[in-house]
Design a protein around this motif. Structure first.
Motif, short mmCIF file in Angstrom:
data_model
loop_
_atom_site.label_atom_id
_atom_site.label_comp_id
_atom_site.label_asym_id
_atom_site.label_seq_id
_atom_site.Cartn_x
_atom_site.Cartn_y
_atom_site.Cartn_z
N GLN A 41 0.83 -1.20 0.00
CA GLN A 41 0.00 0.00 0.00
C GLN A 41 0.86 1.25 0.00
N ASN A 42 1.94 1.22 0.75
CA ASN A 42 2.85 2.37 0.78
C ASN A 42 3.53 2.59 -0.57
N ASP A 43 3.52 1.55 -1.41
CA ASP A 43 4.10 1.67 -2.74
C ASP A 43 3.04 1.96 -3.80
N GLY A 44 1.83 2.26 -3.37
CA GLY A 44 0.78 2.65 -4.30
C GLY A 44 -0.07 1.53 -4.85
N ILE A 45 0.07 0.32 -4.31
CA ILE A 45 -0.73 -0.81 -4.76
C ILE A 45 -2.06 -0.83 -4.00
N ASP A 46 -3.13 -1.12 -4.71
CA ASP A 46 -4.46 -1.28 -4.10
C ASP A 46 -4.55 -2.69 -3.52
N VAL A 47 -4.57 -2.79 -2.20
CA VAL A 47 -4.52 -4.08 -1.52
C VAL A 47 -5.86 -4.41 -0.86
N GLU A 48 -6.32 -5.63 -1.09
CA GLU A 48 -7.49 -6.15 -0.38
C GLU A 48 -7.08 -7.47 0.28
N TYR A 49 -7.88 -7.90 1.24
CA TYR A 49 -7.54 -9.09 2.02
C TYR A 49 -8.72 -10.05 2.06
N THR A 50 -8.40 -11.36 2.05
CA THR A 50 -9.47 -12.32 2.30
C THR A 50 -9.86 -12.32 3.76
N ARG A 51 -8.90 -12.04 4.63
CA ARG A 51 -9.21 -11.89 6.05
C ARG A 51 -8.16 -11.03 6.72
N THR A 52 -8.60 -10.28 7.72
CA THR A 52 -7.68 -9.50 8.54
C THR A 52 -7.80 -9.89 10.01
N THR A 53 -8.66 -10.85 10.29
CA THR A 53 -8.83 -11.37 11.65
C THR A 53 -8.85 -12.90 11.59
N ASP A 54 -9.01 -13.52 12.73
CA ASP A 54 -8.96 -14.99 12.82
C ASP A 54 -10.33 -15.59 12.52
N ILE A 55 -10.67 -15.58 11.22
CA ILE A 55 -11.94 -16.16 10.78
C ILE A 55 -11.67 -17.26 9.77
N SER A 161 10.52 -8.81 9.33
CA SER A 161 10.36 -7.61 8.50
C SER A 161 11.02 -7.79 7.13
N ASP A 162 12.19 -8.45 7.11
CA ASP A 162 12.88 -8.70 5.84
C ASP A 162 12.09 -9.66 4.97
N ILE A 163 11.43 -10.62 5.60
CA ILE A 163 10.61 -11.58 4.84
C ILE A 163 9.42 -10.88 4.20
N ALA A 164 8.74 -10.03 4.98
CA ALA A 164 7.62 -9.27 4.42
C ALA A 164 8.08 -8.40 3.26
N GLN A 165 9.22 -7.75 3.44
CA GLN A 165 9.76 -6.90 2.39
C GLN A 165 10.16 -7.72 1.17
N ALA A 166 10.72 -8.91 1.39
CA ALA A 166 11.14 -9.77 0.28
C ALA A 166 9.95 -10.17 -0.58
N ILE A 167 8.86 -10.58 0.04
CA ILE A 167 7.68 -10.98 -0.72
C ILE A 167 7.10 -9.79 -1.45
N ALA A 168 7.01 -8.65 -0.77
CA ALA A 168 6.51 -7.44 -1.42
C ALA A 168 7.41 -7.05 -2.59
N SER A 169 8.72 -7.17 -2.41
CA SER A 169 9.65 -6.81 -3.48
C SER A 169 9.50 -7.73 -4.68
N GLY A 170 9.30 -9.03 -4.43
CA GLY A 170 9.08 -9.96 -5.53
C GLY A 170 7.84 -9.60 -6.33
N ILE A 171 6.81 -9.17 -5.63
CA ILE A 171 5.57 -8.75 -6.30
C ILE A 171 5.82 -7.46 -7.09
N LEU A 172 6.44 -6.49 -6.44
CA LEU A 172 6.67 -5.20 -7.09
C LEU A 172 7.61 -5.31 -8.28
N ASP A 173 8.63 -6.16 -8.16
CA ASP A 173 9.55 -6.37 -9.29
C ASP A 173 8.77 -6.87 -10.51
#
Length: 255
Positions: A41-55, A161-173
């Motif tokens: 989202q901070n990189d301008g991507i429109d993000v939606e989620y299947t869940r944001t809680t424990d459902i 944090s590096d793992i989250a960034q790595a996955i986001a970077s793979g998507i953004l690349d």
């Protein structure tokens, strides 16, 4: 127009996913998905989620949620498991088939996670997985290490944090590669190429005096004289014919 992505935290609610020493896959995936989403989202991507809680939602419900939202990509985050504890470790990504942009995105994600320290187990086709089969957009399921591997859990916890960034970077690349390939080509007619800038200036002035829209491009030690900036090949060919009738040797280049 920004790309839109639905992030899916694997399992949830009454479905804990894989479990190891009290650790539940559904908790790791939700925590990671929320972190990835914030980066995107901070990189301008429109993000939606299947869940944001424990459902709990079935894989089919998740796929339909993505289809109804009309997102461009679907990324499902999971933790892997193996019948014997602490035998296998590493990350792998799953796609419906080993082709297209989904494969490219999966490979980019894996490569980024490998740089964090995970073993890269590659990308595999899983055409029978509902979230890959029923989604109408490119979909990738990422297995972020084995939950019953002490090595992977240590990596997960100490480098979260590096793992989250790595996955986001793979998507953004991948999205950046898409943008680059989608950029329309421009056509120019090249008349000459010189190492001596004085020769280039002389040719430029000669063409300008004849009302040809010429310019110099300097690159890699060469001064290239090019005429025009055309959207279509036909326009470039017409200009090339004019230049050849005027006695110039030419060729068409694209950028």
């Amino acid at each position: 127009m920004p790309y839109s992505i639905m992030l899916d935290a694997g399992h949830g609610g009454r479905d804990p996913g894989a479990v190891y020493n009290g650790r539940q896959e559904k908790d790791d995936t939700l925590q990671l998905v929320l972190a990835i989403g914030e980066i995107l989202q901070n990189d301008g991507i429109d993000v939606e989620y299947t869940r944001t809680t424990d459902i709990y939602e079935t894989p089919y419900e998740k796929a339909m949620k993505a289809n109804n939202a009309g997102v461009d990509f679907f990324i499902s985050i999971h933790r892997n498991s193996f019948p014997t504890d602490n035998v296998v470790s590493g990350v792998e990504s799953l796609v419906y088939s080993l082709s297209g942009i989904k494969l490219q995105m999966a490979e980019n994600i894996n490569e980024q996670l490998e740089m964090v320290g995970f073993v890269n187990l590659g990308v595999k086709a899983r055409p029978n997985l509902v979230v890959l089969k029923r989604t109408k957009m490119p979909a990738v399921l990422v297995e972020v290490g084995f939950i019953n591997s002490k090595t992977d859990n240590q990596l997960f916890d100490e480098n979260f944090s590096d793992i989250a960034q790595a996955i986001a970077s793979g998507i953004l690349d991948t999205l950046n590669q898409l943008n680059a390939s989608a950029k329309p080509k421009r056509f120019h007619v090249q008349v000459a190429s010189y190492r001596n800038p004085a020769y280039a200036e002389r040719m430029l002035n000669e063409l300008l005096e004849m009302d040809f829209p010429a310019e110099i491009e300097e690159k890699d030690g060469f001064y290239r004289i090019r005429v025009g900036d055309f959207e279509t090949l036909d326009q470039a060919v017409a200009m090339e014919q004019r230049l050849r009738r005027a006695g110039y040797q030419t060729w068409i280049v694209t950028v």
